[in-house]
Design a protein around this motif. Sequence first.
Motif, PDB file in Angstrom:
ATOM      1  N   MET A  89       0.848  -1.194   0.000  1.00 24.60           N
ATOM      2  CA  MET A  89       0.000   0.000   0.000  1.00 24.60           C
ATOM      3  C   MET A  89       0.886   1.246   0.000  1.00 24.60           C
ATOM      4  O   MET A  89       1.938   1.282   0.646  1.00 24.60           O
ATOM      5  N   ASP A 137      -6.524   3.959  -3.561  1.00 22.47           N
ATOM      6  CA  ASP A 137      -7.106   2.625  -3.680  1.00 22.47           C
ATOM      7  C   ASP A 137      -6.213   1.757  -4.557  1.00 22.47           C
ATOM      8  O   ASP A 137      -5.532   2.254  -5.461  1.00 22.47           O
ATOM      9  N   SER A 138      -6.233   0.475  -4.288  1.00 27.24           N
ATOM     10  CA  SER A 138      -5.433  -0.445  -5.102  1.00 27.24           C
ATOM     11  C   SER A 138      -6.000  -0.562  -6.513  1.00 27.24           C
ATOM     12  O   SER A 138      -5.269  -0.755  -7.483  1.00 27.24           O
ATOM     13  N   GLN A 139      -7.318  -0.438  -6.643  1.00 32.85           N
ATOM     14  CA  GLN A 139      -7.960  -0.486  -7.956  1.00 32.85           C
ATOM     15  C   GLN A 139      -8.203   0.941  -8.440  1.00 32.85           C
ATOM     16  O   GLN A 139      -8.861   1.718  -7.764  1.00 32.85           O
TER      17      GLN A 139
END
Length: 256
Positions: free
Chosen positions: A1, A18-20
Amino acid sequence: MLLLIDAGNTRIKWGIPDSQQPPAPSKPQWRIITSVAHDQTDQLVSAWQQHPISKILISNVAGTEVKARLTTLLAQAFPGLQPEWFASQKACAGVRNSYANPQQLGCDRFASAIAATYLYPSQHVIVATCGTATTVDAVSARAEFSGGMILPGLKLMAESLARNTAQLPQVAESIQVDQPFADNTDQAIVSGCIHAQAGAITLAYHLLQKKQAETVICLISGGAAPYLLPHLSFQCEHIANLVLTGLFVVAQSNPS
């Protein structure tokens, strides 16, 4: 992260993307984004430790004391994890820096230029950042930071006249762009400060438009942006976290 930090002269903003993410050139989506004043940094360690951070990227224009303080706090929060300090350079994330001395350009201004190019590829952009200082920068459609202006920020400009600065936000909201001639000294000072700021942004916008003979996008950021937006006679998009967006782009371009 990924933890991104924008240490400015008044506040320290930080965010975790956000990861996406939607495909470029959409604005980044954030898991969390917030800020603290310089005298509230003690709360940062516990806030950061709630997230499994694996990489840290920082823009700092607040000086060596703030850098030392952040270094200490990050070491407490993430022992063994070395933060990366973003610095202006000749080129980064596909954006060229045309400053005579590229390293002299404030890293926040370069990060904002990178964000502008990411959000508006192949467009000429004016980037106005209105904080402790106001900077008005030009970014070309060829992804080149062309240069810019620096002037005192709205609050600093009003403070230099030493009148009613504590009520600046409330007074600023009451000044109308079609009524610049105030009938009392307090509002006259605020009117002058607001229209000096808006005038610099407007001048830069029209000069770049004339130079390029093409459409120019205007982006505005910083704490004073909401007070200046009503006094601009052309469309200008308010993006609250332009530096963090630029850091996000830099991190994506160098994921190692």
